[in-house]
Scaffold this motif. Structure first.
Motif, PDB file in Angstrom:
ATOM      1  N   GLN A 111       0.834  -1.201   0.000  1.00  0.00           N
ATOM      2  CA  GLN A 111       0.000   0.000   0.000  1.00  0.00           C
ATOM      3  C   GLN A 111       0.870   1.253   0.000  1.00  0.00           C
ATOM      4  O   GLN A 111       0.609   2.206  -0.734  1.00  0.00           O
ATOM      5  N   HIS A 112       1.915   1.240   0.818  1.00  0.00           N
ATOM      6  CA  HIS A 112       2.851   2.370   0.835  1.00  0.00           C
ATOM      7  C   HIS A 112       3.472   2.559  -0.555  1.00  0.00           C
ATOM      8  O   HIS A 112       3.597   3.685  -1.049  1.00  0.00           O
ATOM      9  N   GLY A 113       3.837   1.453  -1.185  1.00  0.00           N
ATOM     10  CA  GLY A 113       4.392   1.527  -2.525  1.00  0.00           C
ATOM     11  C   GLY A 113       3.408   2.101  -3.529  1.00  0.00           C
ATOM     12  O   GLY A 113       3.786   2.868  -4.416  1.00  0.00           O
ATOM     13  N   ILE A 114       2.140   1.733  -3.396  1.00  0.00           N
ATOM     14  CA  ILE A 114       1.101   2.275  -4.270  1.00  0.00           C
ATOM     15  C   ILE A 114       1.054   3.793  -4.142  1.00  0.00           C
ATOM     16  O   ILE A 114       1.003   4.519  -5.134  1.00  0.00           O
ATOM     17  N   GLU A 115       1.106   4.275  -2.905  1.00  0.00           N
ATOM     18  CA  GLU A 115       1.031   5.721  -2.652  1.00  0.00           C
ATOM     19  C   GLU A 115       2.271   6.447  -3.153  1.00  0.00           C
ATOM     20  O   GLU A 115       2.178   7.500  -3.791  1.00  0.00           O
ATOM     21  N   VAL A 116       3.440   5.888  -2.875  1.00  0.00           N
ATOM     22  CA  VAL A 116       4.698   6.524  -3.285  1.00  0.00           C
ATOM     23  C   VAL A 116       4.814   6.546  -4.809  1.00  0.00           C
ATOM     24  O   VAL A 116       5.188   7.566  -5.399  1.00  0.00           O
ATOM     25  N   SER A 117       4.496   5.436  -5.443  1.00  0.00           N
ATOM     26  CA  SER A 117       4.613   5.389  -6.897  1.00  0.00           C
ATOM     27  C   SER A 117       3.593   6.304  -7.569  1.00  0.00           C
ATOM     28  O   SER A 117       3.829   6.803  -8.671  1.00  0.00           O
ATOM     29  N   ASP A 118       2.479   6.561  -6.896  1.00  0.00           N
ATOM     30  CA  ASP A 118       1.499   7.514  -7.425  1.00  0.00           C
ATOM     31  C   ASP A 118       2.084   8.925  -7.412  1.00  0.00           C
ATOM     32  O   ASP A 118       2.001   9.645  -8.405  1.00  0.00           O
ATOM     33  N   VAL A 119       2.697   9.290  -6.299  1.00  0.00           N
ATOM     34  CA  VAL A 119       3.306  10.623  -6.182  1.00  0.00           C
ATOM     35  C   VAL A 119       4.416  10.789  -7.220  1.00  0.00           C
ATOM     36  O   VAL A 119       4.528  11.832  -7.857  1.00  0.00           O
ATOM     37  N   GLU A 120       5.225   9.749  -7.413  1.00  0.00           N
ATOM     38  CA  GLU A 120       6.337   9.830  -8.360  1.00  0.00           C
ATOM     39  C   GLU A 120       5.901   9.535  -9.804  1.00  0.00           C
ATOM     40  O   GLU A 120       6.736   9.553 -10.705  1.00  0.00           O
ATOM     41  N   LYS A 121       4.620   9.254  -9.978  1.00  0.00           N
ATOM     42  CA  LYS A 121       4.048   8.998 -11.304  1.00  0.00           C
ATOM     43  C   LYS A 121       4.702   7.814 -12.015  1.00  0.00           C
ATOM     44  O   LYS A 121       4.871   7.802 -13.242  1.00  0.00           O
ATOM     45  N   ASP A 122       5.052   6.805 -11.240  1.00  0.00           N
ATOM     46  CA  ASP A 122       5.567   5.550 -11.797  1.00  0.00           C
ATOM     47  C   ASP A 122       4.400   4.558 -11.805  1.00  0.00           C
ATOM     48  O   ASP A 122       4.278   3.689 -10.953  1.00  0.00           O
ATOM     49  N   PHE A 123       3.542   4.722 -12.783  1.00  0.00           N
ATOM     50  CA  PHE A 123       2.296   3.964 -12.823  1.00  0.00           C
ATOM     51  C   PHE A 123       2.507   2.499 -13.192  1.00  0.00           C
ATOM     52  O   PHE A 123       1.689   1.651 -12.834  1.00  0.00           O
ATOM     53  N   SER A 124       3.579   2.195 -13.864  1.00  0.00           N
ATOM     54  CA  SER A 124       3.874   0.790 -14.170  1.00  0.00           C
ATOM     55  C   SER A 124       4.181   0.018 -12.888  1.00  0.00           C
ATOM     56  O   SER A 124       3.667  -1.081 -12.670  1.00  0.00           O
ATOM     57  N   THR A 125       5.025   0.605 -12.035  1.00  0.00           N
ATOM     58  CA  THR A 125       5.322  -0.040 -10.757  1.00  0.00           C
ATOM     59  C   THR A 125       4.087  -0.053  -9.883  1.00  0.00           C
ATOM     60  O   THR A 125       3.824  -1.037  -9.185  1.00  0.00           O
ATOM     61  N   GLN A 126       3.313   1.016  -9.924  1.00  0.00           N
ATOM     62  CA  GLN A 126       2.090   1.059  -9.126  1.00  0.00           C
ATOM     63  C   GLN A 126       1.159  -0.095  -9.508  1.00  0.00           C
ATOM     64  O   GLN A 126       0.557  -0.730  -8.632  1.00  0.00           O
ATOM     65  N   ASP A 127       1.070  -0.379 -10.782  1.00  0.00           N
ATOM     66  CA  ASP A 127       0.240  -1.488 -11.241  1.00  0.00           C
ATOM     67  C   ASP A 127       0.727  -2.812 -10.649  1.00  0.00           C
ATOM     68  O   ASP A 127      -0.075  -3.645 -10.219  1.00  0.00           O
ATOM     69  N   ILE A 128       2.027  -3.005 -10.604  1.00  0.00           N
ATOM     70  CA  ILE A 128       2.605  -4.206  -9.998  1.00  0.00           C
ATOM     71  C   ILE A 128       2.232  -4.266  -8.518  1.00  0.00           C
ATOM     72  O   ILE A 128       1.784  -5.303  -8.013  1.00  0.00           O
ATOM     73  N   PHE A 129       2.429  -3.156  -7.819  1.00  0.00           N
ATOM     74  CA  PHE A 129       2.093  -3.116  -6.394  1.00  0.00           C
ATOM     75  C   PHE A 129       0.624  -3.462  -6.151  1.00  0.00           C
ATOM     76  O   PHE A 129       0.298  -4.209  -5.226  1.00  0.00           O
ATOM     77  N   ILE A 130      -0.259  -2.926  -6.968  1.00  0.00           N
ATOM     78  CA  ILE A 130      -1.690  -3.177  -6.786  1.00  0.00           C
ATOM     79  C   ILE A 130      -1.996  -4.669  -6.970  1.00  0.00           C
ATOM     80  O   ILE A 130      -2.694  -5.276  -6.150  1.00  0.00           O
ATOM     81  N   GLY A 131      -1.467  -5.257  -8.021  1.00  0.00           N
ATOM     82  CA  GLY A 131      -1.720  -6.673  -8.266  1.00  0.00           C
ATOM     83  C   GLY A 131      -1.187  -7.575  -7.174  1.00  0.00           C
ATOM     84  O   GLY A 131      -1.864  -8.510  -6.734  1.00  0.00           O
ATOM     85  N   LEU A 132       0.017  -7.288  -6.708  1.00  0.00           N
ATOM     86  CA  LEU A 132       0.620  -8.130  -5.673  1.00  0.00           C
ATOM     87  C   LEU A 132      -0.051  -7.921  -4.321  1.00  0.00           C
ATOM     88  O   LEU A 132      -0.187  -8.863  -3.543  1.00  0.00           O
ATOM     89  N   LYS A 133      -0.483  -6.703  -4.046  1.00  0.00           N
ATOM     90  CA  LYS A 133      -1.232  -6.443  -2.806  1.00  0.00           C
ATOM     91  C   LYS A 133      -2.530  -7.242  -2.803  1.00  0.00           C
ATOM     92  O   LYS A 133      -2.911  -7.824  -1.787  1.00  0.00           O
ATOM     93  N   THR A 134      -3.192  -7.287  -3.941  1.00  0.00           N
ATOM     94  CA  THR A 134      -4.433  -8.051  -4.052  1.00  0.00           C
ATOM     95  C   THR A 134      -4.185  -9.529  -3.774  1.00  0.00           C
ATOM     96  O   THR A 134      -4.962 -10.179  -3.062  1.00  0.00           O
TER      97      THR A 134
END
Length: 155
Positions: A111-134
């Motif tokens: 979840q922290h990674g989702i938030e940080v990657s959103d701020v840094e606009k790294d949406f590819s990594t954010q997508d990975i974080f979301i899938g793995l969190k699920t």
């Protein structure tokens, strides 16, 4: 340098996923009692999933010009997941509850990674974080069900 905070979360995950794999392995080795025949091989599946996550996270970090931890020493020095000595004094439900604790920590870190990657606009990594969190949330639900408890993911 781009994605500094995202890379830090990725490397933290490298250490913690490595540690979580060992905790699952320990559960696999030190398991006894009711449901052994069902749970013992299930731990192999849990390890495969965590090891796969570790590979995805490490490769993403490399793709972002990062350097993942790659030694046991680095992982042990940087993990925030508590381990236990390999002893026979823990019951299978205690060991499963310990797994849930590790999975909950990983859920929070994703979840922290989702938030940080959103701020840094790294949406590819954010997508990975979301899938793995699920996937982690599903694992929490499954283990909690085995323990006779609700997932308690929304708390």
């Amino acid at each position: 340098m781009k994605y500094t905070k995202t890379k830090a979360v990725l490397n933290q995950l490298v250490a913690d996923l490595g540690q979580m794999s060992m905790i699952i392995h320990q559960t696999h080795w030190y398991m006894r009692g009711p449901n052994f025949l069902k749970l013992h091989p299930l731990m192999d599946e849990f390890m495969e999933e965590i090891d796969s996550q570790l590979d995805v996270i490490s490769e993403r970090l490399i793709a972002l010009d990062g350097s993942p931890y790659s030694t046991l020493k680095e992982m042990a020095e940087n993990t925030k997941i508590q381990d236990w000595p390999g002893e026979w004094d823990k019951t299978t439900p205690e060991r499963l509850a310990h797994l849930v604790d590790g999975y909950r920590y990983l859920e929070d870190l994703y979840q922290h990674g989702i938030e940080v990657s959103d701020v840094e606009k790294d949406f590819s990594t954010q997508d990975i974080f979301i899938g793995l969190k699920t996937a982690i949330e599903k694992k929490i639900w499954m283990i909690q069900a085995e323990l006779g408890s609700a997932p308690e993911i929304d708390e």
